[in-house]
Design an enzyme around this catalytic site. Structure first.
Site, PDB file in Angstrom:
ATOM      1  N   ASP A  84      33.961  47.015  -1.464  1.00 47.74           N
ATOM      2  CA  ASP A  84      32.893  47.349  -2.434  1.00 47.74           C
ATOM      3  C   ASP A  84      31.960  48.374  -1.786  1.00 47.74           C
ATOM      4  OD1 ASP A  84      31.397  45.799  -5.054  1.00 47.74           O
ATOM      5  OD2 ASP A  84      30.136  47.042  -3.734  1.00 47.74           O
ATOM      6  N   ASN A  87      23.927  56.403  -7.471  1.00 47.14           N
ATOM      7  CA  ASN A  87      24.064  56.948  -8.828  1.00 47.14           C
ATOM      8  C   ASN A  87      22.705  57.349  -9.398  1.00 47.14           C
ATOM      9  OD1 ASN A  87      26.620  57.264  -9.956  1.00 47.14           O
ATOM     10  ND2 ASN A  87      26.929  55.055 -10.128  1.00 47.14           N
ATOM     11  N   HIS A 133      25.431  60.544 -11.986  1.00 45.92           N
ATOM     12  CA  HIS A 133      26.741  59.922 -12.207  1.00 45.92           C
ATOM     13  C   HIS A 133      27.889  60.811 -11.724  1.00 45.92           C
ATOM     14  CE1 HIS A 133      28.569  56.449 -14.180  1.00 45.92           C
ATOM     15  NE2 HIS A 133      29.570  57.261 -14.506  1.00 45.92           N
ATOM     16  N   ASP A 170      30.787  59.861  -9.210  1.00 43.60           N
ATOM     17  CA  ASP A 170      32.243  60.007  -9.437  1.00 43.60           C
ATOM     18  C   ASP A 170      32.908  60.696  -8.243  1.00 43.60           C
ATOM     19  OD1 ASP A 170      32.056  58.790 -11.824  1.00 43.60           O
ATOM     20  OD2 ASP A 170      32.439  60.581 -13.066  1.00 43.60           O
ATOM     21  N   GLU A 192      32.938  50.309  -8.572  1.00 43.66           N
ATOM     22  CA  GLU A 192      32.976  50.883  -7.214  1.00 43.66           C
ATOM     23  C   GLU A 192      33.692  49.922  -6.277  1.00 43.66           C
ATOM     24  OE1 GLU A 192      31.088  48.192  -7.511  1.00 43.66           O
ATOM     25  OE2 GLU A 192      29.613  48.660  -5.940  1.00 43.66           O
TER      26      GLU A 192
HETATM   27  P1  GH3 Z   1      26.060  46.357  -3.603  1.00 45.60           P
HETATM   28  O1  GH3 Z   1      25.847  47.004  -2.310  1.00 45.60           O
HETATM   29  O2  GH3 Z   1      25.500  44.971  -3.643  1.00 45.60           O
HETATM   30  O3  GH3 Z   1      27.462  46.396  -4.024  1.00 45.60           O
HETATM   31  O4  GH3 Z   1      25.205  47.168  -4.639  1.00 45.60           O
HETATM   32  P2  GH3 Z   1      25.731  48.182  -5.713  1.00 45.60           P
HETATM   33  O5  GH3 Z   1      24.618  48.996  -6.239  1.00 45.60           O
HETATM   34  O6  GH3 Z   1      26.889  48.948  -5.161  1.00 45.60           O
HETATM   35  O7  GH3 Z   1      26.307  47.191  -6.790  1.00 45.60           O
HETATM   36  P3  GH3 Z   1      26.037  47.109  -8.340  1.00 45.60           P
HETATM   37  O8  GH3 Z   1      27.104  46.170  -8.856  1.00 45.60           O
HETATM   38  O9  GH3 Z   1      24.624  46.689  -8.572  1.00 45.60           O
HETATM   39  O10 GH3 Z   1      26.259  48.552  -8.900  1.00 45.60           O
HETATM   40  C1  GH3 Z   1      27.467  49.179  -8.929  1.00 45.60           C
HETATM   41  C2  GH3 Z   1      27.289  50.533  -9.517  1.00 45.60           C
HETATM   42  O11 GH3 Z   1      28.492  51.281  -9.550  1.00 45.60           O
HETATM   43  C3  GH3 Z   1      26.765  50.486 -10.916  1.00 45.60           C
HETATM   44  C4  GH3 Z   1      27.633  51.426 -11.699  1.00 45.60           C
HETATM   45  O12 GH3 Z   1      26.883  52.337 -12.462  1.00 45.60           O
HETATM   46  C5  GH3 Z   1      28.393  52.169 -10.625  1.00 45.60           C
HETATM   47  N1  GH3 Z   1      29.694  52.556 -11.082  1.00 45.60           N
HETATM   48  C6  GH3 Z   1      30.698  51.745 -11.460  1.00 45.60           C
HETATM   49  N2  GH3 Z   1      31.754  52.500 -11.851  1.00 45.60           N
HETATM   50  C7  GH3 Z   1      31.409  53.807 -11.722  1.00 45.60           C
HETATM   51  C8  GH3 Z   1      32.066  55.056 -11.957  1.00 45.60           C
HETATM   52  O13 GH3 Z   1      33.215  55.130 -12.391  1.00 45.60           O
HETATM   53  N3  GH3 Z   1      31.379  56.186 -11.688  1.00 45.60           N
HETATM   54  C9  GH3 Z   1      30.117  56.156 -11.214  1.00 45.60           C
HETATM   55  N4  GH3 Z   1      29.505  57.316 -10.970  1.00 45.60           N
HETATM   56  N5  GH3 Z   1      29.474  55.012 -11.013  1.00 45.60           N
HETATM   57  C10 GH3 Z   1      30.095  53.851 -11.234  1.00 45.60           C
HETATM   58 MG    MG Z   2      28.577  47.922  -4.616  1.00 49.98          MG
HETATM   59 MG    MG Z   3      30.372  45.927  -7.032  1.00 54.69          MG
END
Ligand code: GH3
Ligand code: MG
Ligand code: MG
Length: 360
Positions: free
Chosen positions: A238, A246, A251, A255, A281
């Site tokens: 992760d 982000n 965004h 990506d 992610e």
């Molecule tokens: P942690 O260290 O606890 O994992 O914190 P985190 O911020 O990584 O975890 P959280 O689950 O709060 O947020 C994950 C983020 O990943 C939120 C979402 O917008 C972003 N994300 C998920 N899929 C994609 C994607 O395909 N592209 C982009 N740019 N962002 C993404």
């Molecule tokens: Mg994360």
């Molecule tokens: Mg996550």
């Protein structure tokens, strides 16, 4: 001399003749046998199988005569086909108003006797005759006349057979064409299916196998590991604090970062390992034939590779949870669950680390 009138069904007759594709065909044994028998049975020096075309009579087979056709106007047979059911007999051509001054009578081959049995199609069109000729006036016995008629029916049977065979050959050829076409379509369809299936198994952003593909691979690898009694490990990954990244850089930058993580993942793993995008992610690696120790080594290598990468905006790190199957009592789900718990532990302990978890 009197040229024969055309039969009332002349147009249909010519069409039928055309259907058999016999005019100007090569000599064939089956037809030569029939003229040979006709001259033998009727004891005549000449026997001809002739077809009456629009303006000529054409010889399919002949005994005792040269040439391959004559004008229709001079043909005895053009008269014979006017009466499809009967054998036309001319005992002495010199005594016959229609033929006495015919050049074939007055000069070579000096015909005097003629008997012709019409070649009649099943629907009643007289195409020509099987005829016997002699240079002297004479008669045929009833038996010879019947035999001549029987032979003319045999000739018609040959023609029918020939037509049926040519239709069959055409059908076979058509079928082969359709089969070839079908095969080509099938191949095209298989290619489309293969690329569709590949598309449906691939994550668009990173080009890694997607979650669905991972689920399938995990079941396969789990079964293989149990069957072969080999260890199987899993690493859940992760990206740390990605939401912040982000929020801060947008965004699009997010990506790009995910694509880079995927690229590093592909570079770090071994050919047998299966790396996939688990969702958002999060990434996952199936590690066949890998012990807990080996899985931790690989996880560390990857973690460091991400940490050491020159990131454009700010340093990026990942947390990893590793689990290993050593006992067939546990299922694939337990493997995922344990890796998830280990990942949670890595997060709780400050992120940017790899932890291994126990199956329960
Ligand atoms: P942690 O260290 O606890 O994992 O914190 P985190 O911020 O990584 O975890 P959280 O689950 O709060 O947020 C994950 C983020 O990943 C939120 C979402 O917008 C972003 N994300 C998920 N899929 C994609 C994607 O395909 N592209 C982009 N740019 N962002 C993404
Ligand atoms: Mg994360
Ligand atoms: Mg996550």
């Amino acid at each position: 001399m009197k040229a024969a009138a055309h039969p009332p069904n002349e147009a249909q007759r010519l069409k039928r003749l055309d259907d058999y594709h016999i005019l100007d065909s090569m000599a064939e044994q089956a037809y030569d046998d029939i003229t040979f028998l006709a001259s033998q049975i009727c004891e005549t020096p000449i026997s001809v199988m002739t077809f009456i075309d629009k303006d000529r009579q054409w010889f399919k087979s002949k005994v005792g005569l040269s040439g391959s056709e004559t004008p229709r106007d001079l043909a005895f047979c053009a008269h014979a086909i006017l009466n499809p059911d009967n054998v036309m007999v001319v005992p002495d051509a010199l005594e016959d108003q229609r033929f006495y001054d015919n050049p074939f009578v007055t000069s070579d081959p000096s015909i005097r006797f003629y008997a012709g049995a019409p070649l009649v199609t099943p629907d009643g069109a007289a195409l020509g005759t099987l005829c016997v000729l002699d240079k002297a006036p004479r008669k045929l016995s009833d038996a010879q006349l019947s035999a001549l008629q029987a032979l003319s029916r045999q000739a018609m049977s040959q023609l029918e057979l020939r037509k049926a065979l040519s239709i069959l050959a055409k059908d076979v050829e058509e079928r082969a064409t359709y089969e070839r076409r079908l095969e080509a379509y099938q191949k095209k369809l298989e290619t489309i299916n293969a690329s569709l299936s590949e598309e449906s198994q691939t994550d668009k952003l990173t080009q890694l196998p997607n979650r669905g593909s991972f689920d399938e691979s995990l079941v396969e690898e789990y079964e293989r590991a149990v069957r072969r009694r080999r260890p199987l490990s899993l690493a859940m990954i992760d990206v740390d604090s990605f939401k912040k990244f982000n929020d801060q850089f947008g965004h699009r930058a997010g990506d790009d970062a995910l694509r880079t993580v995927a690229a590093i993942l592909s570079e770090t793993t071994r050919p047998a390992d299966i790396a996939a995008r688990y969702g958002g992610e999060e990434f996952v690696i199936i590690l066949p034939d890998t012990t807990e120790e080996g899985a931790l080594v690989l996880a560390e290598r990857f973690r460091k590779a991400v940490q050491n990468h020159l990131w454009p905006h700010r340093p990026m790190t990942v947390s990893i949870g590793v689990s290993t199957l050593t006992d067939a009592r546990f299922d694939a789900h337990a493997l995922v669950h344990a890796a998830d718990n280990a990942l949670y532990e890595s997060k709780s302990n400050g992120r940017n680390r790899a932890t291994s978890g126990l199956l329960e």
